[in-house]
Design a protein around this motif. Structure first.
Motif, PDB file in Angstrom:
ATOM      1  N   CYS A 492       0.778  -1.168   0.019  1.00  0.00           N
ATOM      2  CA  CYS A 492       0.020   0.121  -0.026  1.00  0.00           C
ATOM      3  C   CYS A 492       0.977   1.189   0.127  1.00  0.00           C
ATOM      4  O   CYS A 492       1.936   1.324   0.961  1.00  0.00           O
ATOM      5  CB  CYS A 492      -0.983   0.061   1.160  1.00  0.00           C
ATOM      6  N   ALA A 493       0.676   2.355  -0.856  1.00  0.00           N
ATOM      7  CA  ALA A 493       1.628   3.390  -0.859  1.00  0.00           C
ATOM      8  C   ALA A 493       0.966   4.107   0.279  1.00  0.00           C
ATOM      9  O   ALA A 493       0.004   4.150   0.882  1.00  0.00           O
ATOM     10  CB  ALA A 493       1.151   4.189  -2.255  1.00  0.00           C
ATOM     11  N   LYS A 494       2.022   5.106   0.430  1.00  0.00           N
ATOM     12  CA  LYS A 494       1.804   5.926   1.754  1.00  0.00           C
ATOM     13  C   LYS A 494       0.690   6.791   1.582  1.00  0.00           C
ATOM     14  O   LYS A 494       0.439   7.419   0.534  1.00  0.00           O
ATOM     15  CB  LYS A 494       3.225   6.743   1.933  1.00  0.00           C
ATOM     16  N   ILE A 495      -0.131   6.966   2.726  1.00  0.00           N
ATOM     17  CA  ILE A 495      -1.349   7.713   2.708  1.00  0.00           C
ATOM     18  C   ILE A 495      -1.303   8.772   3.843  1.00  0.00           C
ATOM     19  O   ILE A 495      -0.722   8.356   4.940  1.00  0.00           O
ATOM     20  CB  ILE A 495      -2.641   6.872   2.698  1.00  0.00           C
ATOM     21  N   THR A 496      -1.952   9.849   3.551  1.00  0.00           N
ATOM     22  CA  THR A 496      -2.056  10.796   4.799  1.00  0.00           C
ATOM     23  C   THR A 496      -2.871  10.399   5.999  1.00  0.00           C
ATOM     24  O   THR A 496      -3.682   9.414   6.042  1.00  0.00           O
ATOM     25  CB  THR A 496      -2.835  12.108   4.207  1.00  0.00           C
ATOM     26  N   LYS A 497      -2.740  10.923   7.063  1.00  0.00           N
ATOM     27  CA  LYS A 497      -3.422  10.824   8.337  1.00  0.00           C
ATOM     28  C   LYS A 497      -5.007  10.904   8.063  1.00  0.00           C
ATOM     29  O   LYS A 497      -5.915  10.199   8.519  1.00  0.00           O
ATOM     30  CB  LYS A 497      -2.989  11.385   9.566  1.00  0.00           C
ATOM     31  N   LYS A 498      -5.241  11.936   7.241  1.00  0.00           N
ATOM     32  CA  LYS A 498      -6.784  12.191   7.158  1.00  0.00           C
ATOM     33  C   LYS A 498      -7.342  11.096   6.235  1.00  0.00           C
ATOM     34  O   LYS A 498      -8.550  10.413   6.557  1.00  0.00           O
ATOM     35  CB  LYS A 498      -6.703  13.361   6.252  1.00  0.00           C
ATOM     36  N   LYS A 499      -6.664  10.421   5.407  1.00  0.00           N
ATOM     37  CA  LYS A 499      -7.114   9.181   4.797  1.00  0.00           C
ATOM     38  C   LYS A 499      -7.092   8.029   5.541  1.00  0.00           C
ATOM     39  O   LYS A 499      -7.936   7.370   5.401  1.00  0.00           O
ATOM     40  CB  LYS A 499      -6.361   8.903   3.349  1.00  0.00           C
ATOM     41  N   VAL A 500      -6.068   8.046   6.457  1.00  0.00           N
ATOM     42  CA  VAL A 500      -6.201   6.590   7.342  1.00  0.00           C
ATOM     43  C   VAL A 500      -7.481   6.904   8.120  1.00  0.00           C
ATOM     44  O   VAL A 500      -8.141   5.748   8.468  1.00  0.00           O
ATOM     45  CB  VAL A 500      -4.901   6.773   7.918  1.00  0.00           C
TER      46      VAL A 500
END
Length: 524
Positions: A492-500
């Motif tokens: 999984c590519a790195k995602i922002t905290k908001k998307k997490v």
């Protein structure tokens, strides 16, 4: 002997390195030691260049990029299509059972049309860049394959019926029936004909009738059938109900104001159907029974933190329920007041300007027009708005109380949202199919996409986020979550905290998706 400048003397040389002076510049190299068996001594061995040392500090050597490492890099969209795959396994199994030859393509096309738009010509590229190409590999959705599939699928209405009827055990005794007009530009489509259209679109159209099952928790699109555009909605009911396997004795029809005519009520009763149908404020059963004051209502109850006043009137074999929503009343009264004020202020201003012109011996109005410039009296204006804030519902089901009737009617809001999504978000408001078979296939694919979309709307509603998250917001957020392939494995590519946080809110297990992709990757 080269004199070392201060920045070299003060440079903190890392372990196992050495400084060299070459052509007027200072460089840092790797250094190691190697034992020489002939001399039986350790000898210094210079390694590769690490970088240069200047007055501004250490400057690392530029690394050469091996472009071959990019040849096997692969990135696919993971979030939105992955969510649809994980959350619609029951739907996928249904498709596999009824359409074993096409089930992969049906699922893929239906999911991609939610995420990437409704046009078939964009689907092949969207599939190649989606995780569905890894989870459901080797699907053929190219132009030629799609054309063949649509013609073949459209001839299998019987299997489509079985697919929809599989959920008959989940039906409640309350069904919402709604007609929806789909514009057709085809000159060869048999069901495309001129008919009634509430939006006054004077074009050939197909009349799509939908049945929704309603219970206390949710409602879902159960069954659909297409009719010719010149067939009225109410006339299609009997055929629809019989084909859908719905038992009349346990059915209450919830319809909209378009069904509220004497002829339609008569037809429903002749068909032995129970109903809850709103009637217009101008209808005699509504207009002449609206209580003149709040004190003249029979009772009241609370619905979603709104006060609802109620009065019931018996008429023949039916009950007329009049509801006053106090919040709706306040909003409509505010709008009415502002419009009345604006109209009267404009009238006063027009009169003043005409009077000034007349003092100067000029005029723009006749005496009759000038005399008509009088402010509208509130009492006279309100006579036509006596039904402000009210909803009138007619039913022949006398076993239902006021709260049940009102709550069931309010379920129609979910259906209105369904067709809003159908038309606007999914862009299924017009058809470009050329014959009845491809039209039938197109409608079935629309149905599958709509079920997926409706499930998302349910999840948003259950988390009380309907006011802040739309279907488009949901898809847009998740479609920016990607998976990368490094070597032979997917990550999984790195995602922002908001998307997490968003992913956690809707219980999307990305790790499980990645694991499934890697497991299938090993098999292929």
């Amino acid at each position: 002997m080269i004199e070392k400048p201060d920045y070299i003397i003060n440079f903190q040389r890392p372990k196992n390195t050495e400084i060299k002076y070459i052509n007027g510049h200072w460089y840092l190299y790797e250094r190691s030691s190697r034992y020489d068996p002939k001399t039986k001594k350790m000898h210094k061995v210079s390694g590769q260049l690490l970088g240069s040392i200047t007055e501004k500090g250490f400057k690392p050597k530029k690394q050469k990029v091996d472009h071959k490492i990019f040849e096997n890099v692969e990135v696919v969209e993971l979030g939105a299509t992955g969510y649809l795959w994980m959350k619609n396994q029951e739907l996928a199994n249904q498709l596999r059972s009824h359409f074993p030859d096409y089930w992969r393509e049906l699922f893929i096309i239906s999911a991609l049309r939610i995420v990437n738009g409704s046009r078939f010509k964009r689907l092949e590229e969207a599939y190649e860049t989606s995780c569905l190409s890894k989870l459901l590999p080797d699907a053929d959705i190219g132009k030629n394959a799609l054309t063949s599939m649509l013609h073949s699928l459209g001839k299998r209405r019987g299997e489509m019926q079985k697919f929809m009827l599989e959920k008959s055990d989940r039906l409640s005794s309350y069904m919402i029936f709604d007609g929806h007009r789909i514009i057709s530009d085809s000159g060869t489509l048999e069901n495309a004909a001129m008919g009634y259209d509430s939006r006054r679109r004077f074009k050939n159209q197909v009349n799509l009738i939908y049945a929704f099952s309603v219970n206390s928790e949710r409602c879902f699109p159960y069954y659909y059938k297409q009719f010719s555009g010149d067939v009225p909605d109410i006339s299609a009911f009997s055929s629809m109900i019989e084909e859908a396997g719905i038992k009349k004795e346990s059915l209450t029809v919830l319809a909209d104001k378009g069904f509220g005519s004497d002829d339609n009520f008569t037809l429903l009763e002749e068909c032995n159907l129970k109903y809850i149908i709103p009637i217009k404020r101008t209808n005699g059963d509504s207009k002449f029974n609206i209580p003149p004051s709040f004190a003249d209502y029979d009772d009241c109850f609370s619905y979603h933190n709104r006060s609802i006043l109620h009065k019931a009137i018996l008429k023949d074999e039916s009950v007329i329920h009049i509801f006053l929503d106090t919040s709706l009343f306040a909003n409509e009264m505010n709008d009415f007041t502002q419009r009345l004020e604006k109209k009267n202020n404009t009238t006063v201003l027009q009169k003043q300007r005409e009077e000034e012109r007349r003092k100067k011996g000029k005029t723009r109005m006749s005496e009759e027009e000038f005399s008509a410039l009088q402010p509208v009296n509130f009492k006279d204006a309100f006579v036509e708005r006596i039904g402000v804030g009210t909803i009138t519902l007619k039913t022949n089901d006398k076993n239902l109380n006021a709260v049940q009737v009102y709550s069931l009617y309010k379920k129609r809001q979910a259906i209105e949202e369904f067709f809003k999504v159908y038309d606007d978000s999914l862009d299924f408001n017009s058809s470009y199919m050329r014959d009845n078979y491809t039209e039938e296939a197109w409608l079935f694919l629309n149905h599958i996409s709509s079920i997926m979309a409706f499930n998302i709307l349910d999840e948003i509603y259950l988390r009380d986020k309907s006011k802040v998250i739309s279907l488009n917001d949901f898809i847009s957020t998740l479609s920016k979550v990607f998976a990368d392939k490094a070597g032979n494995d997917w990550y999984c590519a790195k995602i922002t905290k908001k998307k997490v946080d968003f992913i956690k809110l809707f219980n999307l297990d990305l790790s499980a998706l990645i694991s499934e992709m890697n497991a299938l990757n090993v098999l292929t």
